[in-house]
Design a protein around this motif. Structure first.
Motif, PDB file in Angstrom:
ATOM      1  N   LEU A 107       0.811  -1.360  -0.013  1.00  0.00           N
ATOM      2  CA  LEU A 107      -0.037  -0.001  -0.119  1.00  0.00           C
ATOM      3  C   LEU A 107       1.040   1.294   0.023  1.00  0.00           C
ATOM      4  CD1 LEU A 107      -2.842   1.342   0.076  1.00  0.00           C
ATOM      5  CD2 LEU A 107      -2.662   1.135   2.647  1.00  0.00           C
ATOM      6  N   ALA A 108       1.883   1.112   0.898  1.00  0.00           N
ATOM      7  CA  ALA A 108       2.732   2.444   0.938  1.00  0.00           C
ATOM      8  C   ALA A 108       3.466   2.693  -0.660  1.00  0.00           C
ATOM      9  CB  ALA A 108       4.067   2.162   1.932  1.00  0.00           C
ATOM     10  N   ALA A 109       3.975   1.596  -1.172  1.00  0.00           N
ATOM     11  CA  ALA A 109       4.329   1.838  -2.536  1.00  0.00           C
ATOM     12  C   ALA A 109       3.703   2.519  -3.456  1.00  0.00           C
ATOM     13  CB  ALA A 109       4.917   0.358  -3.003  1.00  0.00           C
ATOM     14  N   HIS A 110       2.170   1.797  -3.289  1.00  0.00           N
ATOM     15  CA  HIS A 110       1.212   2.283  -4.447  1.00  0.00           C
ATOM     16  C   HIS A 110       0.765   3.833  -3.944  1.00  0.00           C
ATOM     17  CE1 HIS A 110      -2.553   2.581  -6.599  1.00  0.00           C
ATOM     18  NE2 HIS A 110      -3.293   2.880  -5.444  1.00  0.00           N
ATOM     19  N   VAL A 111       0.823   4.146  -2.648  1.00  0.00           N
ATOM     20  CA  VAL A 111       0.286   5.401  -2.240  1.00  0.00           C
ATOM     21  C   VAL A 111       1.593   6.465  -2.975  1.00  0.00           C
ATOM     22  CG1 VAL A 111       0.066   7.108  -0.436  1.00  0.00           C
ATOM     23  CG2 VAL A 111      -1.191   5.024  -0.559  1.00  0.00           C
ATOM     24  N   GLU A 112       2.769   5.907  -2.634  1.00  0.00           N
ATOM     25  CA  GLU A 112       4.009   6.800  -3.255  1.00  0.00           C
ATOM     26  C   GLU A 112       3.919   7.141  -4.549  1.00  0.00           C
ATOM     27  OE1 GLU A 112       8.686   6.627  -3.504  1.00  0.00           O
ATOM     28  OE2 GLU A 112       7.597   5.635  -1.907  1.00  0.00           O
ATOM     29  N   ASP A 113       3.655   5.782  -5.299  1.00  0.00           N
ATOM     30  CA  ASP A 113       3.595   5.905  -6.666  1.00  0.00           C
ATOM     31  C   ASP A 113       2.649   6.973  -7.259  1.00  0.00           C
ATOM     32  OD1 ASP A 113       5.825   4.282  -7.032  1.00  0.00           O
ATOM     33  OD2 ASP A 113       4.310   2.410  -7.384  1.00  0.00           O
ATOM     34  N   GLU A 114       1.301   6.733  -6.803  1.00  0.00           N
ATOM     35  CA  GLU A 114       0.309   7.553  -7.182  1.00  0.00           C
ATOM     36  C   GLU A 114       0.411   9.033  -6.833  1.00  0.00           C
ATOM     37  OE1 GLU A 114      -2.739   7.271  -8.990  1.00  0.00           O
ATOM     38  OE2 GLU A 114      -1.555   5.707  -9.606  1.00  0.00           O
ATOM     39  N   LEU A 115       1.082   9.405  -5.814  1.00  0.00           N
ATOM     40  CA  LEU A 115       1.057  10.772  -5.251  1.00  0.00           C
ATOM     41  C   LEU A 115       2.122  11.537  -6.241  1.00  0.00           C
ATOM     42  CD1 LEU A 115       1.172  10.546  -1.355  1.00  0.00           C
ATOM     43  CD2 LEU A 115      -0.364  11.700  -2.945  1.00  0.00           C
ATOM     44  N   ARG A 116       3.424  10.461  -6.587  1.00  0.00           N
ATOM     45  CA  ARG A 116       4.351  11.239  -7.446  1.00  0.00           C
ATOM     46  C   ARG A 116       3.815  11.483  -8.749  1.00  0.00           C
ATOM     47  NH1 ARG A 116       8.367   7.253  -6.957  1.00  0.00           N
ATOM     48  NH2 ARG A 116       7.278   6.101  -8.110  1.00  0.00           N
ATOM     49  N   ARG A 117       3.045  10.455  -9.216  1.00  0.00           N
ATOM     50  CA  ARG A 117       2.274  10.519 -10.758  1.00  0.00           C
ATOM     51  C   ARG A 117       1.607  11.908 -10.732  1.00  0.00           C
ATOM     52  NH1 ARG A 117      -2.260  10.412 -12.812  1.00  0.00           N
ATOM     53  NH2 ARG A 117      -3.353   9.694 -10.977  1.00  0.00           N
ATOM     54  N   MET A 118       0.654  12.040  -9.823  1.00  0.00           N
ATOM     55  CA  MET A 118      -0.174  13.399  -9.618  1.00  0.00           C
ATOM     56  C   MET A 118       0.723  14.396  -9.630  1.00  0.00           C
ATOM     57  SD  MET A 118      -3.700  12.071  -7.754  1.00  0.00           S
ATOM     58  CE  MET A 118      -2.652  11.309  -6.295  1.00  0.00           C
ATOM     59  N   ASP A 119       1.563  14.550  -8.757  1.00  0.00           N
ATOM     60  CA  ASP A 119       2.508  15.824  -8.620  1.00  0.00           C
ATOM     61  C   ASP A 119       3.223  16.195  -9.878  1.00  0.00           C
ATOM     62  OD1 ASP A 119       3.815  17.757  -6.706  1.00  0.00           O
ATOM     63  OD2 ASP A 119       5.615  16.639  -7.515  1.00  0.00           O
ATOM     64  N   ARG A 120       3.780  15.001 -10.377  1.00  0.00           N
ATOM     65  CA  ARG A 120       4.493  15.184 -11.629  1.00  0.00           C
ATOM     66  C   ARG A 120       3.566  15.953 -12.767  1.00  0.00           C
ATOM     67  NH1 ARG A 120       7.976  17.380 -10.461  1.00  0.00           N
ATOM     68  NH2 ARG A 120       8.382  17.525 -12.639  1.00  0.00           N
ATOM     69  N   ARG A 121       2.197  15.220 -12.823  1.00  0.00           N
ATOM     70  CA  ARG A 121       1.397  15.819 -13.652  1.00  0.00           C
ATOM     71  C   ARG A 121       1.135  17.291 -13.469  1.00  0.00           C
ATOM     72  NH1 ARG A 121      -3.567  13.914 -16.828  1.00  0.00           N
ATOM     73  NH2 ARG A 121      -3.969  15.690 -18.040  1.00  0.00           N
TER      74      ARG A 121
END
Length: 174
Positions: A107-121
């Protein structure tokens, strides 16, 4: 708590209001200018305030992503759903759960990946360039000194337009 997730979350919290500001009409625009080419607008289809669709699309994507992420986190942690809220409130609620999220590695990896994706967007929509790091050494394919790392993508490659060789984990860039 995942430090990386907290960093991406903090960055997204700062960028989201900037995206909203990008869409807010300036004080110099009239409603007619924003509407565009309707009958009687006199603009002939052109507007002095063009719609920035890529910003609108980024806002929609990030808003949907934050909603889905909060619901997924609460569901995985066995928490009940709570009232709908604006994105900044939802981001604060996710931040409050990061300690619990950190105890579940997947879950931590998923949350980090999604937050990174949205921040980069958000960063791309705001016109911020992607971070680029020069690597020492020569490209193993073309022997140029054009090796660069793209940390946000987790990618290292030769930026020589003729080559564009992508380094894999086994190749040494030194």
């Amino acid at each position: 708590m995942s430090t990386a997730a907290a960093v991406w979350l903090d960055s997204l919290c700062r960028r989201f209001p900037q995206l909203l500001d990008e869409l807010a009409p300036s004080t110099g625009r009239t409603l007619r200018e924003v509407r565009g080419s309707g009958p009687g607008s006199g603009s002939g289809g052109s507007s002095s305030a063009p719609m920035r669709v890529y910003v609108s699309d980024a806002l929609r994507d990030i808003t949907d992503g934050v909603i889905e992420l909060e619901e997924a986190v609460r569901d995985r942690l066995g928490l009940r759903r709570i009232a709908a809220a604006p994105v900044p409130v939802r981001l604060r609620r996710i931040a409050e759960l990061l300690d619990r999220v950190g105890k579940l590695p997947d879950l931590a990896a998923h949350v980090e990946d999604e937050l990174r994706r949205m921040d980069r967007r958000a960063a791309r929509a705001l016109g911020e360039p992607e971070q680029l790091v020069r690597l020492a050494g020569r490209c193993p394919a073309c022997d140029s000194v054009s090796l660069r790392a793209f940390p946000e993508r987790g990618l290292a490659m030769c930026v020589n337009p003729v080559c564009r060789h992508v380094l894999d984990g086994e190749e040494d860039a030194s």
